[in-house]
Write an enzyme that holds these catalytic residues in place. Sequence first.
Site, PDB file in Angstrom:
ATOM      1  N   HIS A  49       0.841  -1.202   0.000  1.00 43.37           N
ATOM      2  CA  HIS A  49       0.000   0.000   0.000  1.00 43.37           C
ATOM      3  C   HIS A  49       0.875   1.252   0.000  1.00 43.37           C
ATOM      4  CE1 HIS A  49      -3.287  -2.522   2.146  1.00 43.37           C
ATOM      5  NE2 HIS A  49      -3.678  -2.320   0.894  1.00 43.37           N
ATOM      6  N   LYS A  73     -18.011  -5.900   7.631  1.00 43.33           N
ATOM      7  CA  LYS A  73     -16.855  -6.692   8.079  1.00 43.33           C
ATOM      8  C   LYS A  73     -16.470  -6.250   9.484  1.00 43.33           C
ATOM      9  CE  LYS A  73     -14.409  -6.814   3.698  1.00 43.33           C
ATOM     10  NZ  LYS A  73     -13.153  -6.332   3.118  1.00 43.33           N
ATOM     11  N   ARG A 122      -1.488  -6.373  -8.382  1.00 45.99           N
ATOM     12  CA  ARG A 122      -0.256  -7.102  -8.080  1.00 45.99           C
ATOM     13  C   ARG A 122      -0.018  -8.221  -9.076  1.00 45.99           C
ATOM     14  NH1 ARG A 122      -2.551  -8.024  -2.235  1.00 45.99           N
ATOM     15  NH2 ARG A 122      -4.273  -8.331  -3.667  1.00 45.99           N
ATOM     16  N   SER A 160      -3.183  -7.576   2.816  1.00 52.26           N
ATOM     17  CA  SER A 160      -3.590  -7.385   4.212  1.00 52.26           C
ATOM     18  C   SER A 160      -4.125  -8.691   4.788  1.00 52.26           C
ATOM     19  CB  SER A 160      -4.687  -6.324   4.308  1.00 52.26           C
ATOM     20  OG  SER A 160      -4.206  -5.093   3.899  1.00 52.26           O
TER      21      SER A 160
HETATM   22  O1  PNS Z   1      -8.862  -2.807   0.033  1.00 52.47           O
HETATM   23  P1  PNS Z   1     -10.088  -3.343  -0.602  1.00 52.47           P
HETATM   24  O2  PNS Z   1     -10.935  -4.064   0.426  1.00 52.47           O
HETATM   25  O3  PNS Z   1      -9.811  -4.187  -1.807  1.00 52.47           O
HETATM   26  O4  PNS Z   1     -10.947  -2.071  -1.128  1.00 52.47           O
HETATM   27  C1  PNS Z   1     -12.227  -2.252  -1.685  1.00 52.47           C
HETATM   28  C2  PNS Z   1     -12.945  -0.895  -1.803  1.00 52.47           C
HETATM   29  C3  PNS Z   1     -12.998  -0.194  -0.456  1.00 52.47           C
HETATM   30  C4  PNS Z   1     -12.215  -0.026  -2.782  1.00 52.47           C
HETATM   31  C5  PNS Z   1     -14.384  -1.180  -2.340  1.00 52.47           C
HETATM   32  O5  PNS Z   1     -14.970  -2.190  -1.592  1.00 52.47           O
HETATM   33  C6  PNS Z   1     -15.274   0.053  -2.308  1.00 52.47           C
HETATM   34  O6  PNS Z   1     -15.079   0.970  -3.065  1.00 52.47           O
HETATM   35  N1  PNS Z   1     -16.267   0.055  -1.387  1.00 52.47           N
HETATM   36  C7  PNS Z   1     -17.180   1.165  -1.212  1.00 52.47           C
HETATM   37  C8  PNS Z   1     -18.591   0.809  -1.638  1.00 52.47           C
HETATM   38  C9  PNS Z   1     -18.716   0.885  -3.152  1.00 52.47           C
HETATM   39  O7  PNS Z   1     -18.605   1.919  -3.742  1.00 52.47           O
HETATM   40  N2  PNS Z   1     -18.958  -0.290  -3.742  1.00 52.47           N
HETATM   41  C10 PNS Z   1     -19.040  -0.437  -5.192  1.00 52.47           C
HETATM   42  C11 PNS Z   1     -17.690  -0.838  -5.762  1.00 52.47           C
HETATM   43  S1  PNS Z   1     -17.827  -1.346  -7.395  1.00 52.47           S
END
Ligand code: PNS
Length: 216
Positions: A49, A73, A122, A160
């Site tokens: 990150h 979560k 990645r 993570s």
């Molecule tokens: O680190 P992560 O868990 O891969 O991040 C995922 C994240 C936070 C980018 C994604 O879950 C997100 O944007 N969540 C917010 C809700 C949202 O907009 N959902 C639609 C995504 S297509």
Amino acid sequence: MTTLRTNTPNCHLHSCPHRIFYSRLFLRGPLKPVSALYPGSFDPPTNGHLDLIERGAKIFEELVVGILRNTEKSPMFSLAERLEMLKTLTAHLKNVRIEAFHGLMVEYAKSIDATCVLRGIRAVSDYEYELQMALMNRKLEPTLETVFMMPADKYSYVSSRLVREVAQAGGPVKGLVPEVVEQKLREKLEPAYRFHDEMQEGRAPGAKEKKRKRKS
Ligand code: PNS
């Protein structure tokens, strides 16, 4: 083909060595500086990150790291802890800001005037999920672009989730996460680390028995 004449004598766009500059300035106008949002759970922040934040900070005018306040979560680190860790880790980057958000990411991006979303890829395995997410976000907000960057290859296996898994079993996470995060993991998972260390040193109940069995 149209030739754009400038006030400079004998200077036509197609032959001028500065044609890229002129074409930007006269045809499209100067490019706007881009503010980007790097969203994620960051539970916990890893070296991968941090690597991506440093790369993003070099190419974007402003980079907002948005930590998702996920109510579904149950994270290992509270939102306050993740905010604090990321603020400490990015204190040296003057164009990086750490914030928390909830709800739709595209709406949050709009509220902070970010025109771009930064995500890390990645390996090929990340691609499908990231593509799906980028296309859904484009459907929700067509003006928001997603930009993918690759972290250094030495972090290509670091996530993570795996860091949490290793740490929960008291395993070493040195080199996978910044020292501040490593320290926090040790504090949070003190019994797991103590048990692991005692097993290694043969001090835990049953450790000697286990060692004997392994040898025979
Ligand atoms: O680190 P992560 O868990 O891969 O991040 C995922 C994240 C936070 C980018 C994604 O879950 C997100 O944007 N969540 C917010 C809700 C949202 O907009 N959902 C639609 C995504 S297509």
